[in-house]
Design a protein around this motif. Structure first.
Motif, PDB file in Angstrom:
ATOM      1  N   MET A  21     -89.604   9.584   3.086  1.00 27.77           N
ATOM      2  CA  MET A  21     -89.837  10.019   1.716  1.00 27.77           C
ATOM      3  C   MET A  21     -89.713  11.530   1.619  1.00 27.77           C
ATOM      4  SD  MET A  21     -92.954   7.398   0.887  1.00 27.77           S
ATOM      5  CE  MET A  21     -93.613   8.364  -0.415  1.00 27.77           C
ATOM      6  N   LYS A  22     -88.940  11.983   0.675  1.00 24.58           N
ATOM      7  CA  LYS A  22     -88.741  13.399   0.455  1.00 24.58           C
ATOM      8  C   LYS A  22     -88.893  13.683  -1.033  1.00 24.58           C
ATOM      9  CE  LYS A  22     -87.233  15.617   4.048  1.00 24.58           C
ATOM     10  NZ  LYS A  22     -88.094  16.543   4.715  1.00 24.58           N
ATOM     11  N   PRO A  23     -89.413  14.870  -1.378  1.00 28.58           N
ATOM     12  CA  PRO A  23     -89.519  15.194  -2.794  1.00 28.58           C
ATOM     13  C   PRO A  23     -88.152  15.329  -3.463  1.00 28.58           C
ATOM     14  CG  PRO A  23     -90.567  16.893  -1.437  1.00 28.58           C
ATOM     15  CD  PRO A  23     -89.999  15.861  -0.522  1.00 28.58           C
ATOM     16  N   HIS A  24     -87.150  15.715  -2.680  1.00 27.84           N
ATOM     17  CA  HIS A  24     -85.787  15.853  -3.207  1.00 27.84           C
ATOM     18  C   HIS A  24     -84.862  15.055  -2.312  1.00 27.84           C
ATOM     19  CE1 HIS A  24     -87.447  19.079  -5.592  1.00 27.84           C
ATOM     20  NE2 HIS A  24     -87.911  19.631  -4.485  1.00 27.84           N
ATOM     21  N   GLU A  25     -83.985  14.288  -2.914  1.00 31.72           N
ATOM     22  CA  GLU A  25     -83.064  13.477  -2.123  1.00 31.72           C
ATOM     23  C   GLU A  25     -82.031  14.362  -1.440  1.00 31.72           C
ATOM     24  OE1 GLU A  25     -82.878  10.139  -1.415  1.00 31.72           O
ATOM     25  OE2 GLU A  25     -84.873  10.128  -2.279  1.00 31.72           O
ATOM     26  N   LEU A  26     -81.729  14.031  -0.179  1.00 27.64           N
ATOM     27  CA  LEU A  26     -80.686  14.732   0.562  1.00 27.64           C
ATOM     28  C   LEU A  26     -79.379  13.965   0.403  1.00 27.64           C
ATOM     29  CD1 LEU A  26     -82.577  15.446   3.890  1.00 27.64           C
ATOM     30  CD2 LEU A  26     -82.092  17.052   2.061  1.00 27.64           C
ATOM     31  N   PRO A  27     -78.257  14.650   0.260  1.00 25.79           N
ATOM     32  CA  PRO A  27     -76.994  13.928   0.186  1.00 25.79           C
ATOM     33  C   PRO A  27     -76.674  13.306   1.543  1.00 25.79           C
ATOM     34  CG  PRO A  27     -76.610  16.293   0.260  1.00 25.79           C
ATOM     35  CD  PRO A  27     -78.088  16.092   0.167  1.00 25.79           C
ATOM     36  N   MET A  28     -76.180  12.072   1.544  1.00 29.26           N
ATOM     37  CA  MET A  28     -75.797  11.417   2.793  1.00 29.26           C
ATOM     38  C   MET A  28     -74.444  11.955   3.215  1.00 29.26           C
ATOM     39  SD  MET A  28     -77.628   9.328   4.471  1.00 29.26           S
ATOM     40  CE  MET A  28     -77.105   7.808   5.196  1.00 29.26           C
ATOM     41  N   LEU A  29     -74.403  12.592   4.353  1.00 25.63           N
ATOM     42  CA  LEU A  29     -73.135  13.042   4.914  1.00 25.63           C
ATOM     43  C   LEU A  29     -72.678  11.964   5.882  1.00 25.63           C
ATOM     44  CD1 LEU A  29     -74.202  16.756   5.419  1.00 25.63           C
ATOM     45  CD2 LEU A  29     -72.918  15.777   3.519  1.00 25.63           C
ATOM     46  N   GLU A  30     -72.260  12.321   7.060  1.00 25.29           N
ATOM     47  CA  GLU A  30     -71.871  11.314   8.043  1.00 25.29           C
ATOM     48  C   GLU A  30     -73.094  10.800   8.771  1.00 25.29           C
ATOM     49  OE1 GLU A  30     -68.831  12.640  10.652  1.00 25.29           O
ATOM     50  OE2 GLU A  30     -67.702  13.561   9.044  1.00 25.29           O
ATOM     51  N   GLY A  31     -73.152   9.497   8.979  1.00 24.81           N
ATOM     52  CA  GLY A  31     -74.224   8.913   9.769  1.00 24.81           C
ATOM     53  C   GLY A  31     -75.584   9.011   9.104  1.00 24.81           C
ATOM     54  N   SER A  32     -76.590   8.579   9.846  1.00 27.86           N
ATOM     55  CA  SER A  32     -77.959   8.584   9.347  1.00 27.86           C
ATOM     56  C   SER A  32     -78.618   9.930   9.596  1.00 27.86           C
ATOM     57  CB  SER A  32     -78.752   7.489  10.060  1.00 27.86           C
ATOM     58  OG  SER A  32     -80.126   7.621   9.769  1.00 27.86           O
ATOM     59  N   PRO A  33     -79.360  10.445   8.615  1.00 29.91           N
ATOM     60  CA  PRO A  33     -80.060  11.714   8.829  1.00 29.91           C
ATOM     61  C   PRO A  33     -81.378  11.543   9.575  1.00 29.91           C
ATOM     62  CG  PRO A  33     -80.447  10.952   6.610  1.00 29.91           C
ATOM     63  CD  PRO A  33     -79.485   9.972   7.242  1.00 29.91           C
ATOM     64  N   HIS A  34     -81.803  10.300   9.828  1.00 36.20           N
ATOM     65  CA  HIS A  34     -83.076  10.042  10.501  1.00 36.20           C
ATOM     66  C   HIS A  34     -83.040  10.543  11.934  1.00 36.20           C
ATOM     67  CE1 HIS A  34     -82.717   7.007   7.292  1.00 36.20           C
ATOM     68  NE2 HIS A  34     -83.967   7.345   7.073  1.00 36.20           N
ATOM     69  N   VAL A  35     -84.107  11.228  12.338  1.00 36.81           N
ATOM     70  CA  VAL A  35     -84.199  11.766  13.689  1.00 36.81           C
ATOM     71  C   VAL A  35     -85.410  11.127  14.370  1.00 36.81           C
ATOM     72  CG1 VAL A  35     -84.519  13.852  15.064  1.00 36.81           C
ATOM     73  CG2 VAL A  35     -83.148  13.940  12.966  1.00 36.81           C
ATOM     74  N   PHE A  36     -85.139  10.313  15.375  1.00 34.79           N
ATOM     75  CA  PHE A  36     -86.207   9.726  16.165  1.00 34.79           C
ATOM     76  C   PHE A  36     -86.625  10.730  17.225  1.00 34.79           C
ATOM     77  CE2 PHE A  36     -84.394   6.060  14.189  1.00 34.79           C
ATOM     78  CZ  PHE A  36     -85.453   5.189  14.027  1.00 34.79           C
ATOM     79  N   HIS A  37     -87.925  10.731  17.525  1.00 32.17           N
ATOM     80  CA  HIS A  37     -88.432  11.680  18.517  1.00 32.17           C
ATOM     81  C   HIS A  37     -89.703  11.150  19.147  1.00 32.17           C
ATOM     82  CE1 HIS A  37     -91.755  13.196  15.955  1.00 32.17           C
ATOM     83  NE2 HIS A  37     -90.911  12.985  14.957  1.00 32.17           N
ATOM     84  N   GLY A  38     -90.107  11.815  20.208  1.00 32.86           N
ATOM     85  CA  GLY A  38     -91.348  11.476  20.872  1.00 32.86           C
ATOM     86  C   GLY A  38     -92.163  12.726  21.123  1.00 32.86           C
ATOM     87  N   ILE A  39     -93.457  12.550  21.211  1.00 37.01           N
ATOM     88  CA  ILE A  39     -94.371  13.614  21.615  1.00 37.01           C
ATOM     89  C   ILE A  39     -94.947  13.160  22.956  1.00 37.01           C
ATOM     90  CG2 ILE A  39     -96.441  14.941  21.064  1.00 37.01           C
ATOM     91  CD1 ILE A  39     -93.981  15.253  19.079  1.00 37.01           C
ATOM     92  N   ALA A  40     -94.489  13.788  24.036  1.00 36.92           N
ATOM     93  CA  ALA A  40     -94.960  13.443  25.371  1.00 36.92           C
ATOM     94  C   ALA A  40     -96.271  14.175  25.623  1.00 36.92           C
ATOM     95  CB  ALA A  40     -93.922  13.826  26.410  1.00 36.92           C
ATOM     96  N   VAL A  41     -97.300  13.432  25.973  1.00 34.86           N
ATOM     97  CA  VAL A  41     -98.628  14.000  26.178  1.00 34.86           C
ATOM     98  C   VAL A  41     -98.638  14.922  27.401  1.00 34.86           C
ATOM     99  CG1 VAL A  41    -101.036  13.467  26.730  1.00 34.86           C
ATOM    100  CG2 VAL A  41     -99.763  11.995  25.150  1.00 34.86           C
ATOM    101  N   THR A  42     -99.151  16.138  27.204  1.00 40.12           N
ATOM    102  CA  THR A  42     -99.410  17.043  28.324  1.00 40.12           C
ATOM    103  C   THR A  42    -100.910  17.195  28.555  1.00 40.12           C
ATOM    104  OG1 THR A  42     -99.257  18.982  26.880  1.00 40.12           O
ATOM    105  CG2 THR A  42     -97.239  18.315  28.026  1.00 40.12           C
ATOM    106  N   ALA A  43    -101.718  16.967  27.529  1.00 39.53           N
ATOM    107  CA  ALA A  43    -103.181  16.996  27.642  1.00 39.53           C
ATOM    108  C   ALA A  43    -103.755  16.194  26.483  1.00 39.53           C
ATOM    109  CB  ALA A  43    -103.711  18.423  27.603  1.00 39.53           C
ATOM    110  N   VAL A  44    -104.915  15.592  26.708  1.00 41.88           N
ATOM    111  CA  VAL A  44    -105.573  14.811  25.667  1.00 41.88           C
ATOM    112  C   VAL A  44    -107.079  15.049  25.769  1.00 41.88           C
ATOM    113  CG1 VAL A  44    -105.756  12.692  27.048  1.00 41.88           C
ATOM    114  CG2 VAL A  44    -105.679  12.525  24.582  1.00 41.88           C
TER     115      VAL A  44
END
Length: 152
Positions: free
Chosen positions: A120-143
């Motif tokens: 969800m974004k307040p303003h729509e982004l134009p779709m260029l090539e491919g999906s703009p979704h970026v998957f990522h991880g947060i690897a734990v270094t301390a908890v």
């Protein structure tokens, strides 16, 4: 009545993270902190999530040190809070990262609304090539974590 505050063990922190799906992710750039709500799925020491292009992603790419805060409210005034110190790792849509990206997606899609906050974004982004979704991880270094509960 008073409130009793106790430290919780790393094992208890991990249990809370494995059962949670909502938290607040903080990042920092040029000395300025920024925080955003995220949905995530926690598995094997990594909080998996995704986002769209924007400030949070730009900042995490510039400085991979991040924090994730998760809070669990119990009955009455009781609560448990966990803070994860970690490192941002992007999973680009490439052969090298395909299995990690699919793993992230498989964990996240187990919940019907997993995509809402990241998409969800307040303003729509134009779709260029491919999906703009970026998957990522947060690897734990301390908890670390704390728990509070009222006592008589």
């Amino acid at each position: 009545m008073t409130m009793t505050l106790t430290e919780i063990t790393p094992a208890e922190c991990y249990r809370l993270l494995e059962g949670a799906r909502f938290g607040h992710l903080s990042c920092c750039n040029a000395g300025q902190p920024y925080i955003a709500a995220i949905y995530f799925a926690f598995s094997n020491g990594v909080a998996y999530s995704f986002t769209m292009p924007g400030k949070k992603l730009d900042w995490m790419r510039a400085n991979d040190k991040v924090c994730l805060h998760v809070e669990h409210r119990l009955s009455g005034d009781a609560w448990t809070s966990v803070v994860v110190e970690g490192r941002f790792q992007e999973f680009p849509d490439s052969d090298v990262w395909r299995s990690e990206r699919l793993h992230a997606w498989s964990l996240l899609q187990a919940h019907s609304d997993w995509w809402e906050i990241g998409a969800m974004k307040p303003h729509e982004l134009p779709m260029l090539e491919g999906s703009p979704h970026v998957f990522h991880g947060i690897a734990v270094t301390a908890v670390s974590g704390r728990s509070a509960m009222r006592t008589n």
